[in-house]
Design an enzyme around this catalytic site. Structure first.
Site, PDB file in Angstrom:
ATOM      1  N   GLU A   1      42.856  22.852  -6.751  1.00 40.05           N
ATOM      2  CA  GLU A   1      42.566  21.676  -5.922  1.00 40.05           C
ATOM      3  C   GLU A   1      43.850  21.055  -5.363  1.00 40.05           C
ATOM      4  OE1 GLU A   1      39.645  20.692  -4.949  1.00 40.05           O
ATOM      5  OE2 GLU A   1      38.671  22.269  -6.116  1.00 40.05           O
TER       6      GLU A   1
ATOM      7  N   GLU B   1      40.482  28.516   0.783  1.00 39.94           N
ATOM      8  CA  GLU B   1      40.160  28.748  -0.624  1.00 39.94           C
ATOM      9  C   GLU B   1      41.013  29.883  -1.204  1.00 39.94           C
ATOM     10  OE1 GLU B   1      38.229  26.925  -2.623  1.00 39.94           O
ATOM     11  OE2 GLU B   1      38.026  25.583  -0.885  1.00 39.94           O
TER      12      GLU B   1
END
Length: 471
Positions: free
Chosen positions: A332, A411
């Site tokens: 993250e 991602e």
């Protein structure tokens, strides 16, 4: 056929084009869902390459869960499309606008109070949407999610929560909309610039205050207690110069056993939020499992308990251990370090500016209003709805696909960042655990995946983490 189309008025061409495109998108989505559903139905055994990742029992549970969700998505999508078509064909939008005018007229407000009428219209429209969507939401929560062990809510809590969400939404939506309409009306030739700046300011304010003032209205946020996990998170944040100020654990388990983590805040005031269901040591489900599996006379002898249930002591805990949580947060924070958050904001605002500019170009076209039943007036709110929701729909579909492709790229990059922190193996195991906890199905149709998946399929992420092209 072509001659008949050519003879249609401009208004009719606009109206039917909107309907045809809407149904084209729906049929395309239904086709993609059909392809993916065939995968759910035909893949009944764990593929060889998944043998070390997912056991047969979890694989079957995830397959059945996704099948139920697919069926629900088909019927709810069909209902939504039919409802939207009937609203347009039967003149639901001008009818609701007329009702709004009658209501403000009863309160001694005339037609010149367009913003007031717009707010009443918006309130009625959102109320209608909430009521028609409620049965679907109840079914999804108390039938599908309940059946597969995710729902943690009672019906009373659910309804109270829905009412609270509606009220909070109106408290934000109505004032913001009234100010936006006012800015458009007084902004002159360059109103689109002022409208864009206003929406930019509102979005930044909402992002800033959401977790501190809005989210706590629905969920309980508590600071992560002192300990090894907190120290490790703070150390990792310091190593990458992430300006962390607070770490919260949110009580997401009172609604669902799904898990999540995110960060928010601007400049030097960043906070991290972790769902309790993500943490092995905090998940109430684990505590329940432990209490149910405490050894008694039956379990000590390897038998069943007094209720005839087998001991659950061998059940794997929900969530991740501390090192895996650190790997997830490393991923993250990778989004922040690599500038993904800023890039998404820039793209969003560029799109917003473009849309307001095009709105300024099109708002004077009376045929757009006439196409949807507004022959004598051109309310600004209705113009926003027609142009942003209907006229821009082809552009919105292409933009959505482009952002999905970009999200998958981000991602992979965030995974690589976590790997650069030395957390590849921990993230590898964490992704497997999260996939099991959330009953994600690891096999996807390539076309469905390409169009819908904002995150890469599990196998692709695991291969990238191991630096392998194929197993």
């Amino acid at each position: 056929m072509l001659s008949a189309v050519a003879e249609l008025s401009v208004e009719s061409k606009i109206f039917y084009s909107v309907l045809v495109f809407s149904w084209t998108v729906y049929l395309w989505e239904a086709y993609l869902a059909y392809r993916q559903r065939k995968i759910y139905q035909s893949t009944v055994q764990v593929p060889t390459e998944l043998g070390k990742i997912m056991d047969a029992e979890t694989f079957e549970k995830s397959r059945l869960y996704q099948l139920d969700k697919s069926s629900f998505g088909f019927w709810s999508g069909l209902y939504s499309e039919v409802e939207g078509t009937l609203i347009l064909v039967l003149g639901g939008i001008p009818f609701l606008w007329k009702i709004s005018g009658i209501l403000i007229g009863n309160a001694n407000f005339g037609p010149e109070y367009e913003i007031t009428q717009s707010l009443v219209f918006l309130l009625l429209a959102t109320l209608f949407s909430a009521l028609t969507g409620l049965p679907w939401s109840i079914y999804s929560t108390f039938v599908i999610e309940e059946k597969h062990g995710f729902n943690q809510q009672t019906l009373g809590f659910f309804l109270k929560d829905a009412i609270k969400k509606f009220m909070v939404t109106q408290c934000i939506l109505l004032p913001v909309t009234s100010l936006l309409l006012y800015i458009i009306k007084i902004g002159g030739d360059y109103f689109f610039i002022y409208a864009w700046l206003f929406t930019l300011a509102v979005s930044l304010v909402l992002v800033t205050i959401y977790a501190d003032f809005i989210a706590p209205l629905f969920d309980k946020f508590t600071p992560l207690p002192e300990g090894e996990l907190k120290e490790d998170i703070e150390s990792m944040a310091k190593d990458i110069s992430f300006p962390l100020t607070k770490i919260y654990v949110v009580e997401g388990s009172k609604r669902s056993s799904h898990s999540n983590a995110y960060f928010y805040g601007f400049f030097k005031n960043k906070r991290i939020v972790v769902f309790d269901t993500l943490l092995e040591d905090y998940s109430p489900i684990n505590k329940t499992t432990e209490s149910e599996s405490e050894p008694d006379a039956a379990s000590k002898s390897g038998g069943e308990n007094e209720n005839g249930d087998k001991s659950k002591s061998k059940n794997r805990k929900q969530g991740c251990n501390n090192t895996e949580v650190l790997a997830i947060l490393g991923h993250e924070l990778g989004h922040w370090k690599l500038g993904h958050t800023v890039k998404n904001i820039v793209i969003s605002q560029m799109n917003s500016f473009l849309c307001f500019f095009l709105f300024a170009v099109l708002i004077g076209r009376k045929e757009l209003f006439s196409a949807f039943g507004f022959y004598d007036s051109q309310p600004t709110l209705i113009g926003l709805m027609i142009i942003f929701q209907f006229i821009f729909s082809p552009y919105n579909e292409l933009l959505s696909f482009g952002l999905t492709v970009l999200s998958r790229r981000f991602e992979f990059q965030a995974d690589a960042f976590a790997r650069s922190l030395g957390k590849a193996s921990e993230l590898y195991s964490a992704l497997i655990k999260l996939n099991k906890d959330n009953l994600g199905f690891p096999v996807a149709d390539w076309l469905f995946s390409m169009w819908h998946y904002s995150h890469p399929p599990l196998l692709e992420r695991l291969r990238a983490l191991k630096g392998l092209k194929e197993d």
